[in-house]
Scaffold this motif. Structure first.
Motif, PDB file in Angstrom:
ATOM      1  N   TYR A 180       0.828  -1.208   0.000  1.00 17.83           N
ATOM      2  CA  TYR A 180       0.000   0.000   0.000  1.00 17.83           C
ATOM      3  C   TYR A 180       0.862   1.258   0.000  1.00 17.83           C
ATOM      4  O   TYR A 180       0.553   2.247  -0.675  1.00 17.83           O
ATOM      5  N   ASP A 181       1.955   1.229   0.742  1.00 15.15           N
ATOM      6  CA  ASP A 181       2.809   2.412   0.905  1.00 15.15           C
ATOM      7  C   ASP A 181       4.002   2.437  -0.047  1.00 15.15           C
ATOM      8  O   ASP A 181       4.831   3.349   0.035  1.00 15.15           O
ATOM      9  N   TRP A 182       4.105   1.454  -0.940  1.00 13.13           N
ATOM     10  CA  TRP A 182       5.232   1.460  -1.873  1.00 13.13           C
ATOM     11  C   TRP A 182       5.027   2.530  -2.943  1.00 13.13           C
ATOM     12  O   TRP A 182       3.874   2.902  -3.268  1.00 13.13           O
ATOM     13  N   PRO A 183       6.121   3.018  -3.554  1.00 17.04           N
ATOM     14  CA  PRO A 183       5.970   3.901  -4.716  1.00 17.04           C
ATOM     15  C   PRO A 183       5.322   3.121  -5.867  1.00 17.04           C
ATOM     16  O   PRO A 183       5.525   1.909  -5.989  1.00 17.04           O
ATOM     17  N   PRO A 184       4.545   3.790  -6.729  1.00 18.08           N
ATOM     18  CA  PRO A 184       3.868   3.061  -7.815  1.00 18.08           C
ATOM     19  C   PRO A 184       4.834   2.450  -8.827  1.00 18.08           C
ATOM     20  O   PRO A 184       4.444   1.536  -9.560  1.00 18.08           O
ATOM     21  N   ASP A 185       6.073   2.934  -8.860  1.00 14.07           N
ATOM     22  CA  ASP A 185       7.062   2.345  -9.783  1.00 14.07           C
ATOM     23  C   ASP A 185       7.986   1.369  -9.057  1.00 14.07           C
ATOM     24  O   ASP A 185       9.053   1.012  -9.581  1.00 14.07           O
ATOM     25  N   ASP A 186       7.594   0.925  -7.889  1.00 12.39           N
ATOM     26  CA  ASP A 186       8.433   0.010  -7.115  1.00 12.39           C
ATOM     27  C   ASP A 186       8.641  -1.279  -7.909  1.00 12.39           C
ATOM     28  O   ASP A 186       7.671  -1.883  -8.384  1.00 12.39           O
ATOM     29  N   PRO A 187       9.879  -1.720  -8.056  1.00 13.94           N
ATOM     30  CA  PRO A 187      10.147  -2.926  -8.849  1.00 13.94           C
ATOM     31  C   PRO A 187       9.587  -4.205  -8.233  1.00 13.94           C
ATOM     32  O   PRO A 187       9.504  -5.239  -8.908  1.00 13.94           O
ATOM     33  N   ARG A 188       9.179  -4.160  -6.975  1.00 11.62           N
ATOM     34  CA  ARG A 188       8.613  -5.354  -6.335  1.00 11.62           C
ATOM     35  C   ARG A 188       7.179  -5.619  -6.783  1.00 11.62           C
ATOM     36  O   ARG A 188       6.682  -6.742  -6.626  1.00 11.62           O
ATOM     37  N   LEU A 189       6.511  -4.599  -7.349  1.00 15.66           N
ATOM     38  CA  LEU A 189       5.097  -4.753  -7.690  1.00 15.66           C
ATOM     39  C   LEU A 189       4.848  -5.799  -8.780  1.00 15.66           C
ATOM     40  O   LEU A 189       3.952  -6.629  -8.630  1.00 15.66           O
ATOM     41  N   PRO A 190       5.600  -5.800  -9.908  1.00 13.63           N
ATOM     42  CA  PRO A 190       5.347  -6.835 -10.926  1.00 13.63           C
ATOM     43  C   PRO A 190       5.516  -8.254 -10.381  1.00 13.63           C
ATOM     44  O   PRO A 190       4.728  -9.149 -10.700  1.00 13.63           O
ATOM     45  N   ALA A 191       6.520  -8.446  -9.535  1.00 17.00           N
ATOM     46  CA  ALA A 191       6.747  -9.778  -8.973  1.00 17.00           C
ATOM     47  C   ALA A 191       5.595 -10.174  -8.051  1.00 17.00           C
ATOM     48  O   ALA A 191       5.139 -11.331  -8.056  1.00 17.00           O
ATOM     49  N   LEU A 192       5.089  -9.216  -7.277  1.00 14.31           N
ATOM     50  CA  LEU A 192       3.965  -9.502  -6.393  1.00 14.31           C
ATOM     51  C   LEU A 192       2.717  -9.821  -7.206  1.00 14.31           C
ATOM     52  O   LEU A 192       1.953 -10.727  -6.859  1.00 14.31           O
ATOM     53  N   ALA A 193       2.526  -9.109  -8.312  1.00 11.91           N
ATOM     54  CA  ALA A 193       1.378  -9.387  -9.182  1.00 11.91           C
ATOM     55  C   ALA A 193       1.479 -10.797  -9.763  1.00 11.91           C
ATOM     56  O   ALA A 193       0.479 -11.530  -9.817  1.00 11.91           O
ATOM     57  N   ASP A 194       2.678 -11.204 -10.183  1.00 10.82           N
ATOM     58  CA  ASP A 194       2.870 -12.548 -10.740  1.00 10.82           C
ATOM     59  C   ASP A 194       2.577 -13.622  -9.690  1.00 10.82           C
ATOM     60  O   ASP A 194       1.910 -14.622  -9.974  1.00 10.82           O
ATOM     61  N   ARG A 195       3.087 -13.412  -8.478  1.00 12.23           N
ATOM     62  CA  ARG A 195       2.853 -14.383  -7.397  1.00 12.23           C
ATOM     63  C   ARG A 195       1.360 -14.505  -7.101  1.00 12.23           C
ATOM     64  O   ARG A 195       0.835 -15.602  -6.884  1.00 12.23           O
ATOM     65  N   THR A 196       0.683 -13.357  -7.097  1.00 18.82           N
ATOM     66  CA  THR A 196      -0.742 -13.354  -6.772  1.00 18.82           C
ATOM     67  C   THR A 196      -1.545 -14.067  -7.854  1.00 18.82           C
ATOM     68  O   THR A 196      -2.428 -14.888  -7.555  1.00 18.82           O
ATOM     69  N   PRO A 226     -12.275   5.410   2.241  1.00 19.93           N
ATOM     70  CA  PRO A 226     -11.021   6.114   2.538  1.00 19.93           C
ATOM     71  C   PRO A 226      -9.915   5.119   2.857  1.00 19.93           C
ATOM     72  O   PRO A 226     -10.069   4.259   3.712  1.00 19.93           O
ATOM     73  N   GLY A 227      -8.832   5.195   2.135  1.00 23.11           N
ATOM     74  CA  GLY A 227      -7.723   4.272   2.355  1.00 23.11           C
ATOM     75  C   GLY A 227      -7.861   2.959   1.622  1.00 23.11           C
ATOM     76  O   GLY A 227      -7.050   2.056   1.797  1.00 23.11           O
ATOM     77  N   ALA A 228      -8.906   2.830   0.781  1.00 20.07           N
ATOM     78  CA  ALA A 228      -9.132   1.555   0.109  1.00 20.07           C
ATOM     79  C   ALA A 228      -8.229   1.383  -1.102  1.00 20.07           C
ATOM     80  O   ALA A 228      -8.214   0.316  -1.703  1.00 20.07           O
ATOM     81  N   SER A 229      -7.507   2.415  -1.476  1.00 20.55           N
ATOM     82  CA  SER A 229      -6.578   2.275  -2.591  1.00 20.55           C
ATOM     83  C   SER A 229      -5.413   3.240  -2.407  1.00 20.55           C
ATOM     84  O   SER A 229      -5.461   4.144  -1.569  1.00 20.55           O
ATOM     85  N   SER A 230      -4.389   3.013  -3.185  1.00 16.06           N
ATOM     86  CA  SER A 230      -3.198   3.867  -3.184  1.00 16.06           C
ATOM     87  C   SER A 230      -2.593   3.767  -4.575  1.00 16.06           C
ATOM     88  O   SER A 230      -2.955   2.875  -5.360  1.00 16.06           O
ATOM     89  N   PRO A 231      -1.682   4.648  -4.944  1.00 17.32           N
ATOM     90  CA  PRO A 231      -1.054   4.543  -6.269  1.00 17.32           C
ATOM     91  C   PRO A 231      -0.425   3.169  -6.507  1.00 17.32           C
ATOM     92  O   PRO A 231      -0.546   2.611  -7.605  1.00 17.32           O
ATOM     93  N   ALA A 232       0.210   2.624  -5.484  1.00 16.15           N
ATOM     94  CA  ALA A 232       0.846   1.311  -5.655  1.00 16.15           C
ATOM     95  C   ALA A 232      -0.208   0.228  -5.858  1.00 16.15           C
ATOM     96  O   ALA A 232      -0.052  -0.657  -6.710  1.00 16.15           O
ATOM     97  N   TRP A 233      -1.287   0.276  -5.081  1.00  9.21           N
ATOM     98  CA  TRP A 233      -2.350  -0.715  -5.236  1.00  9.21           C
ATOM     99  C   TRP A 233      -3.032  -0.588  -6.598  1.00  9.21           C
ATOM    100  O   TRP A 233      -3.396  -1.600  -7.204  1.00  9.21           O
ATOM    101  N   ASP A 234      -3.215   0.636  -7.072  1.00 13.60           N
ATOM    102  CA  ASP A 234      -3.816   0.820  -8.398  1.00 13.60           C
ATOM    103  C   ASP A 234      -2.950   0.185  -9.464  1.00 13.60           C
ATOM    104  O   ASP A 234      -3.460  -0.496 -10.373  1.00 13.60           O
ATOM    105  N   ARG A 235      -1.645   0.373  -9.364  1.00 13.75           N
ATOM    106  CA  ARG A 235      -0.749  -0.237 -10.370  1.00 13.75           C
ATOM    107  C   ARG A 235      -0.747  -1.750 -10.228  1.00 13.75           C
ATOM    108  O   ARG A 235      -0.719  -2.481 -11.231  1.00 13.75           O
ATOM    109  N   LEU A 236      -0.768  -2.228  -8.990  1.00 12.55           N
ATOM    110  CA  LEU A 236      -0.803  -3.675  -8.760  1.00 12.55           C
ATOM    111  C   LEU A 236      -2.043  -4.286  -9.402  1.00 12.55           C
ATOM    112  O   LEU A 236      -1.970  -5.358 -10.035  1.00 12.55           O
TER     113      LEU A 236
END
Length: 242
Positions: A180-196, A226-236
């Protein structure tokens, strides 16, 4: 005590404030004397006696509106009035006990608003270290979904509690919470999406095939809180769709 008293002396004698005496004057409980040639109000022994009576009745909880009637009441009238006030006090005590019981329930937190099963699930999330923000989102969602259909909600919560027993699901859940608190360009996001995506491909959700009987509430539950999304979650979410 002899002679005439100033308001300060009277207050000191009766153990009240001068402000209280002036208030009793305004309420018509204590006669306000005229000023003497020096401009001071002088009080008599009778004023002191009346003031002690007023103070005693007020401290016993007698409403000021009733005190005037009781100051010069005979013994029978006073006894009947005290019995009535005691009955009123019993009612107040009962109400206060009920209020304390309600406060005790509130101290139980989520259990006041959700089913015991959901409350146990939220407690488990807390033990796992899930953020308060995420737990509140879950709680609010369950409140809405229990309204949509208690039967469906019971099935869903049973499945969610079962999923928490899966170490892979727990790890994904905690990572999504942290993301939730990661930057939207965080390199961990694609890997987390793949795992999910991989996890969902291997697990069939029994609850997904169940219809929601109250569609309006279901849609409301899916809308952003309120708080149900964030830039990182939107990208995820976009990565998981892609």
């Amino acid at each position: 005590m002899s002679g005439m008293l100033t308001i300060g002396q009277l207050a000191h004698y009766a153990g009240v404030t001068t402000k209280a005496i002036r208030h009793y004057h305004q309420r018509g409980l204590l006669t306000e004397p005229d000023r003497d040639s020096s401009g001071y109000r002088r009080y008599t022994a009778k004023d002191a006696i009346d003031l002690v009576k007023i103070r005693t009745l007020a401290r016993a909880g007698v409403p000021l509106a009733r005190i005037k009637d009781l100051l010069d009441a005979d013994a029978d009238t006073l006894t009947a009035a005290i019995a009535e006030l005691d009955h009123d006090l019993d009612d107040r005590i009962t109400q206060l006990r009920r209020t304390r019981e309600q406060l005790a329930e509130l101290r139980g937190g989520d259990r006041l608003f959700v089913s015991p099963e959901v409350a146990d699930y939220l407690d488990e999330l807390r033990r796992l270290g899930v953020s308060e923000r995420q737990r509140n989102l879950e709680r609010d969602g369950w409140i809405l979904m229990q309204t949509a259909s208690p039967d469906d909600a019971a099935v869903w919560i049973a499945e969610k509690r079962e999923l928490l027993g899966d170490p892979e699901f727990r790890a994904l859940y905690l990572d999504h919470d942290a993301a939730y608190d990661w930057p939207p360009d965080d390199p961990r996001l694609p890997a987390l999406a793949d795992r999910t995506r991989g996890w969902y491909a291997r697990h069939h959700s029994r609850s997904e095939t169940r219809p929601v009987h109250n569609e309006a509430i279901a849609r409301l539950a899916e809308q952003s809180q309120p708080g149900a999304s964030s830039p990182a979650w939107d990208r995820l979410a976009r990565l998981m769709q892609g």
